[in-house]
Design a protein around this motif. Structure first.
Motif, PDB file in Angstrom:
ATOM      1  N   TYR A   1     -67.648-152.671 152.638  1.00 55.79           N
ATOM      2  CA  TYR A   1     -67.967-151.383 152.371  1.00 55.79           C
ATOM      3  C   TYR A   1     -66.977-150.471 151.795  1.00 55.79           C
ATOM      4  O   TYR A   1     -65.740-151.219 151.692  1.00 55.79           O
ATOM      5  N   ILE A   2     -67.377-149.133 151.409  1.00 55.76           N
ATOM      6  CA  ILE A   2     -66.480-148.303 150.722  1.00 55.76           C
ATOM      7  C   ILE A   2     -66.739-147.087 151.169  1.00 55.76           C
ATOM      8  O   ILE A   2     -67.779-146.741 151.254  1.00 55.76           O
ATOM      9  N   TYR A   3     -65.659-146.058 151.068  1.00 59.28           N
ATOM     10  CA  TYR A   3     -65.599-144.835 151.260  1.00 59.28           C
ATOM     11  C   TYR A   3     -64.854-144.135 150.082  1.00 59.28           C
ATOM     12  O   TYR A   3     -63.704-144.500 149.867  1.00 59.28           O
ATOM     13  N   TYR A   4     -65.630-143.516 149.478  1.00 55.91           N
ATOM     14  CA  TYR A   4     -64.629-142.869 148.311  1.00 55.91           C
ATOM     15  C   TYR A   4     -64.586-141.267 148.324  1.00 55.91           C
ATOM     16  O   TYR A   4     -65.627-140.689 149.045  1.00 55.91           O
ATOM     17  N   THR A   5     -63.604-140.665 148.028  1.00 53.46           N
ATOM     18  CA  THR A   5     -63.484-139.233 148.011  1.00 53.46           C
ATOM     19  C   THR A   5     -63.999-138.658 146.578  1.00 53.46           C
ATOM     20  O   THR A   5     -64.285-139.335 146.127  1.00 53.46           O
ATOM     21  N   GLU A   6     -64.360-137.421 146.591  1.00 52.17           N
ATOM     22  CA  GLU A   6     -65.013-136.718 145.228  1.00 52.17           C
ATOM     23  C   GLU A   6     -64.091-136.924 144.433  1.00 52.17           C
ATOM     24  O   GLU A   6     -64.358-137.498 143.184  1.00 52.17           O
ATOM     25  N   ASP A   7     -62.772-136.881 144.457  1.00 50.73           N
ATOM     26  CA  ASP A   7     -61.713-137.026 143.319  1.00 50.73           C
ATOM     27  C   ASP A   7     -61.693-138.303 142.898  1.00 50.73           C
ATOM     28  O   ASP A   7     -61.550-138.669 141.884  1.00 50.73           O
ATOM     29  N   ALA A   8     -61.761-139.440 143.971  1.00 50.82           N
ATOM     30  CA  ALA A   8     -61.601-140.645 143.575  1.00 50.82           C
ATOM     31  C   ALA A   8     -62.823-141.109 142.695  1.00 50.82           C
ATOM     32  O   ALA A   8     -62.728-141.811 141.802  1.00 50.82           O
ATOM     33  N   LEU A   9     -63.924-140.756 143.017  1.00 56.52           N
ATOM     34  CA  LEU A   9     -65.239-141.058 142.217  1.00 56.52           C
ATOM     35  C   LEU A   9     -64.729-140.478 141.045  1.00 56.52           C
ATOM     36  O   LEU A   9     -65.152-141.190 139.640  1.00 56.52           O
ATOM     37  N   ARG A  10     -64.467-139.210 140.973  1.00 58.71           N
ATOM     38  CA  ARG A  10     -64.256-138.612 139.286  1.00 58.71           C
ATOM     39  C   ARG A  10     -63.334-139.577 138.480  1.00 58.71           C
ATOM     40  O   ARG A  10     -63.637-139.447 137.360  1.00 58.71           O
ATOM     41  N   GLU A  11     -62.308-140.001 139.051  1.00 60.98           N
ATOM     42  CA  GLU A  11     -61.488-140.699 138.491  1.00 60.98           C
ATOM     43  C   GLU A  11     -62.121-141.890 137.729  1.00 60.98           C
ATOM     44  O   GLU A  11     -61.556-142.299 136.554  1.00 60.98           O
ATOM     45  N   LEU A  12     -63.086-142.443 138.434  1.00 56.39           N
ATOM     46  CA  LEU A  12     -63.668-143.655 137.759  1.00 56.39           C
ATOM     47  C   LEU A  12     -65.107-143.377 137.085  1.00 56.39           C
ATOM     48  O   LEU A  12     -65.581-143.969 136.495  1.00 56.39           O
ATOM     49  N   SER A  13     -65.554-142.025 137.139  1.00 58.97           N
ATOM     50  CA  SER A  13     -66.844-141.687 136.606  1.00 58.97           C
ATOM     51  C   SER A  13     -67.248-141.930 135.202  1.00 58.97           C
ATOM     52  O   SER A  13     -68.212-142.427 134.789  1.00 58.97           O
ATOM     53  N   GLU A  14     -66.207-141.695 134.369  1.00 55.42           N
ATOM     54  CA  GLU A  14     -66.544-142.145 132.886  1.00 55.42           C
ATOM     55  C   GLU A  14     -66.715-143.511 132.746  1.00 55.42           C
ATOM     56  O   GLU A  14     -67.572-143.833 131.984  1.00 55.42           O
ATOM     57  N   ASP A  15     -65.853-144.130 133.344  1.00 56.63           N
ATOM     58  CA  ASP A  15     -66.010-145.850 132.878  1.00 56.63           C
ATOM     59  C   ASP A  15     -67.242-146.139 133.500  1.00 56.63           C
ATOM     60  O   ASP A  15     -67.842-147.184 132.986  1.00 56.63           O
ATOM     61  N   ILE A  16     -67.750-145.817 134.539  1.00 55.60           N
ATOM     62  CA  ILE A  16     -68.812-146.355 135.372  1.00 55.60           C
ATOM     63  C   ILE A  16     -70.226-145.941 134.478  1.00 55.60           C
ATOM     64  O   ILE A  16     -71.123-146.620 133.941  1.00 55.60           O
ATOM     65  N   MET A  17     -70.048-144.594 133.841  1.00 53.44           N
ATOM     66  CA  MET A  17     -71.090-144.199 132.909  1.00 53.44           C
ATOM     67  C   MET A  17     -71.085-144.815 131.692  1.00 53.44           C
ATOM     68  O   MET A  17     -72.231-145.209 131.298  1.00 53.44           O
ATOM     69  N   ILE A  18     -69.945-145.563 131.294  1.00 53.93           N
ATOM     70  CA  ILE A  18     -70.022-146.287 129.909  1.00 53.93           C
ATOM     71  C   ILE A  18     -70.629-147.505 130.134  1.00 53.93           C
ATOM     72  O   ILE A  18     -71.478-148.243 129.482  1.00 53.93           O
ATOM     73  N   LEU A  19     -70.387-148.319 131.185  1.00 51.16           N
ATOM     74  CA  LEU A  19     -70.812-149.565 131.750  1.00 51.16           C
ATOM     75  C   LEU A  19     -72.314-149.142 132.057  1.00 51.16           C
ATOM     76  O   LEU A  19     -72.987-150.465 131.567  1.00 51.16           O
ATOM     77  N   ALA A  20     -72.778-148.314 132.657  1.00 48.56           N
ATOM     78  CA  ALA A  20     -74.123-148.286 132.759  1.00 48.56           C
ATOM     79  C   ALA A  20     -74.906-148.279 131.739  1.00 48.56           C
ATOM     80  O   ALA A  20     -76.003-148.511 131.446  1.00 48.56           O
ATOM     81  N   LYS A  21     -74.288-147.280 130.641  1.00 44.93           N
ATOM     82  CA  LYS A  21     -75.082-147.231 129.580  1.00 44.93           C
ATOM     83  C   LYS A  21     -75.206-148.376 128.666  1.00 44.93           C
ATOM     84  O   LYS A  21     -76.144-148.728 128.200  1.00 44.93           O
ATOM     85  N   ALA A  22     -73.954-149.160 128.730  1.00 46.10           N
ATOM     86  CA  ALA A  22     -73.920-150.541 127.848  1.00 46.10           C
ATOM     87  C   ALA A  22     -75.202-151.223 128.563  1.00 46.10           C
ATOM     88  O   ALA A  22     -75.680-152.264 127.707  1.00 46.10           O
ATOM     89  N   GLU A  23     -75.308-151.176 129.722  1.00 49.21           N
ATOM     90  CA  GLU A  23     -76.380-152.146 130.524  1.00 49.21           C
ATOM     91  C   GLU A  23     -77.621-151.520 130.314  1.00 49.21           C
ATOM     92  O   GLU A  23     -78.718-151.996 130.809  1.00 49.21           O
ATOM     93  N   GLY A  24     -77.830-150.297 129.659  1.00 50.53           N
ATOM     94  CA  GLY A  24     -79.222-149.576 129.548  1.00 50.53           C
ATOM     95  C   GLY A  24     -79.502-149.269 130.943  1.00 50.53           C
ATOM     96  O   GLY A  24     -80.669-149.180 131.023  1.00 50.53           O
ATOM     97  N   LEU A  25     -79.024-148.814 131.928  1.00 54.39           N
ATOM     98  CA  LEU A  25     -79.282-148.646 133.441  1.00 54.39           C
ATOM     99  C   LEU A  25     -78.747-147.004 133.372  1.00 54.39           C
ATOM    100  O   LEU A  25     -77.871-146.774 134.103  1.00 54.39           O
ATOM    101  N   ASP A  26     -79.680-146.202 132.825  1.00 52.07           N
ATOM    102  CA  ASP A  26     -79.040-144.800 132.766  1.00 52.07           C
ATOM    103  C   ASP A  26     -79.363-143.944 134.042  1.00 52.07           C
ATOM    104  O   ASP A  26     -78.755-142.931 134.506  1.00 52.07           O
ATOM    105  N   ALA A  27     -80.155-144.669 134.916  1.00 54.67           N
ATOM    106  CA  ALA A  27     -80.379-144.016 136.100  1.00 54.67           C
ATOM    107  C   ALA A  27     -78.965-144.310 137.094  1.00 54.67           C
ATOM    108  O   ALA A  27     -78.898-143.411 138.085  1.00 54.67           O
ATOM    109  N   HIS A  28     -78.406-145.145 136.818  1.00 62.17           N
ATOM    110  CA  HIS A  28     -77.172-145.810 137.488  1.00 62.17           C
ATOM    111  C   HIS A  28     -76.021-144.751 137.007  1.00 62.17           C
ATOM    112  O   HIS A  28     -75.474-144.251 137.929  1.00 62.17           O
TER     113      HIS A  28
END
Lengths: 429, 429
Positions: free
Chosen positions: B391-418
């Motif tokens: 399980y994970i619990y993230y705060t808004e700030d903590a999510l924001r910090e990783l958000s760019e990288d998540i979106m880069i990987l989601a795009k690389a995998e062609g999963l834009d709803a992710h």
């Protein structure tokens, strides 16, 4: 647009429907798989090359990916992606290091020693699908726990493209995660090669990683000859929310699961019908800009459901019945409800812990039990790459103390050679 | 008398032979099993009773064992046996309690919380064979770790005798170990009932316990719908000894394994040919007084071997290749060699730790990986009766910090709803 269910009967029928999702078990596919396995056992690399020609449309000289190909991949992949992969690796390692277990020993006053020895599997095979399902994130999730467990040889197999190459992102992820060797082979022939070994491809102790129906069947057929990760079915998300949850977030999360494939199931359980309707409005807005709109629509239509219930307790009970791969608790004070969750692969707590965060970056594994198997299966972990041996050391006196009882039980079971092995030690010749 | 092998070629051929032991995979048996499972799914208790009539030759009114039958069993079993079972339970619990694991949580400075939650399986089925293979010790070994894991409902199934009764030792062992319910049903129909549930017999999350070929096939077919313990094959012992080992003990231990069945394999690896010959002399003496002489002779003839090698190191390497269910190290200072053992289910150290001590009384489990699968399978343990959720619990700030990288990987995998699920959280509407 997801259908809203309010009365118990229709909710019950929906739950039955979603639990019956699965690909047709095909006798034809099974026979094809058994034929392929038989051929690989008999003809080794020659049959691997023949199947690759037949199924992947490419004639390969070399099955093994060489250093030049890997360097080439590194030069092609953007530094953005490389950095994101590195960050993901750091976080995945951080979480999985906490799973590493130690051997233990218990030394007794009477001289008896007993314990449990943990050792890494020696060789592991990782299957990576080709085509549009070639996910570098899955490479990380399968390889990192094996590496942390201490597996010495991690062998990756993946089907080549028509030009004989492998996706650059996959090669970079494999190298960064620590794969030892990569072979261009997919399908049932790849599983057979890993289970039995060929001149080129080493026989392994366990095969992990997702694949199509042929790969899944081949893993099932080889199970016992080699260990496998789990029996995977169609995946799903269940979101439990209260009336304060953000409908924009809910809609986005439901669709992020639905885009995987048409058998995926996205379920929202809520106490608020108003919220349910707002979520549908948000889906209609957000879906317009999503590439995989068609898959999302089909998946939501087939296996999507918004279930309106009376209480949060009821909602969590229902989630336990579903035993979902992913469970989001979009409620106030979600941690207080963690103890009520009995069956779920991975749990996402609060408004800012969406499932894709877990898919890529948070640290826990994204290889999870699907289709209700969270009742008994667990997320992929370091535990999957170790084996245990128990051991005992007894002194003559300590054995003597238990000898009568052992002989009584051996006799009760009709196994007198068992009793004899004690007798020769405690009685004079 | 066991054949002695001295040169590498003949040793190699022997090792191949022993690893090819197994019961014939029968298409007929598989079809019969699939038919039985289908019938139980469709007709439930009625088909259970019909199969019991057909295969066990008894017409049952009630499938469930009642309290009177259990009291009756307690009155029939001698206090010697009851005491021995109680002592075994104490020792088995002592060892298995050390395997109990805790949930863990990691709370980060930035407010992120992540962890791994351990929960017991809710319901477990234990299969106990009938006839001469009805072993009370196996009841203890299968039930105690489930109990310690925290499983609430432990359902035992076992085929009835022709008079409709169950072996008294089995009933007493089941009650003492803490089984919740016992049903008189065996074979593939018992496995089907546990996997799918009937009006009388509850559906469980996992099925453990040994059985004949029909039981094994039914478990394999139901795997995925329900979890199972492991794929069991014929069992074996490998003993590594130096020239000081006692030939009387060695002979007794080899025969204690051989008496199980004609497919069992007993292997001695030694540096001393003189000792090898003494062991054979001892076998000829001791076997005269053993009830299961015929089985022992057949097993030693078919799959017994004494392998004479040059060094202890070579002997242990060979044992690692065999990956035996039971490994005895009858050598001086055996604990110093524990680190060299890579593949073995249970390890018995020194002259006074014979395998039957582990079968009944020492504490470690006697349900072990067989037929070379100790390369990747482990002894049955408390781990087999739990599941994990991350399980994970993230705060808004903590999510924001990783958000760019998540979106880069989601795009690389062609999963834009992710990617969209992150975007709606970090960008303004």
């Amino acid at each position: 647009m997801i259908k809203i269910y309010e009365d118990n009967d229709s909710i019950g029928l929906f739950l039955q429907l979603m639990q019956r999702r699965s690909e047709e078990d095909s006798k034809d596919a099974l026979e094809a798989v058994e034929g392929i396995i038989g051929a690989v056992r008999k003809e080794g690399d020659a049959s691997i090359k023949a199947f690759t020609e037949k199924f992947d449309g490419v004639t390969l000289e070399q099955l093994k990916v060489n250093e030049v190909e890997i360097e080439d991949a590194f030069s092609k992949v953007s530094s953005n992606i490389k950095n994101a992969l590195e960050k993901a690796i750091t976080n995945i390692e951080y979480f999985h290091k906490k799973q590493i277990r130690q051997s233990w020993v218990s030394t007794e006053e009477n001289g008896v020693i007993m314990g449990q020895k943990i050792s890494a599997l020696e060789k592991v095979g990782v299957y990576v699908p080709g085509g549009s399902a070639a996910y570098p994130s899955s490479v990380l999730m399968n390889v990192i726990p094996a590496k942390l467990a201490g597996v010495k040889k991690i062998v990756m197999v993946t089907p080549p493209k028509k030009d004989g190459s492998i996706d650059s992102n996959i090669l970079v992820a494999a190298k960064l995660a620590g794969v030892s060797e990569i072979y261009k082979v997919g399908g049932a022939q790849a599983i057979a090669a890993l289970a039995y070994g060929t001149d080129t491809i080493p026989k392994v102790d366990k095969i992990v990683g997702p694949g199509n129906i042929y790969v899944a069947l081949a893993k099932r057929v080889c199970y016992g000859k080699v260990d496998i990760d789990m029996i995977a079915g169609p995946s799903e998300i269940t979101i439990v929310c209260d009336e304060k949850a953000n409908p924009r977030f809910l809609a986005a999360d439901l669709m992020s699961q639905a885009e995987h494939d048409k058998l995926a199931s996205s379920v929202l359980i809520t106490t608020s019908k108003t919220l349910a309707e707002e979520v549908n409005k948000q889906i209609n807005i957000q879906i317009q800009n999503l590439n995989r709109k068609e898959i999302i629509e089909a998946s939501l239509k087939n296996y999507g459901g918004i279930l309106v219930v009376k209480s949060l307790e009821e909602a969590i009970d229902m989630a336990n019945t579903i035993a979902p791969e992913h469970l989001e608790l979009m409620i106030e004070n979600p941690i207080a409800y963690l103890g009520k969750v009995k069956n779920a692969g991975s749990i996402f707590l609060g408004q800012y812990s969406p499932e894709p965060l877990g898919d890529y970056m948070a640290g826990p594994n994204h290889v999870l039990p699907t289709n209700g198997t969270a009742r008994f299966f667990s997320p992929l972990s370091v535990d999957d790459f170790i084996k245990k041996s128990s051991y005992i050391y007894y002194t003559e006196d300590a054995l003597r103390e238990l000898s009568e009882d052992i002989m009584i039980l051996a006799k009760a079971e009709g196994l007198d050679a068992h009793g004899n092995s004690i007798k020769v030690r405690v009685e004079n010749e």
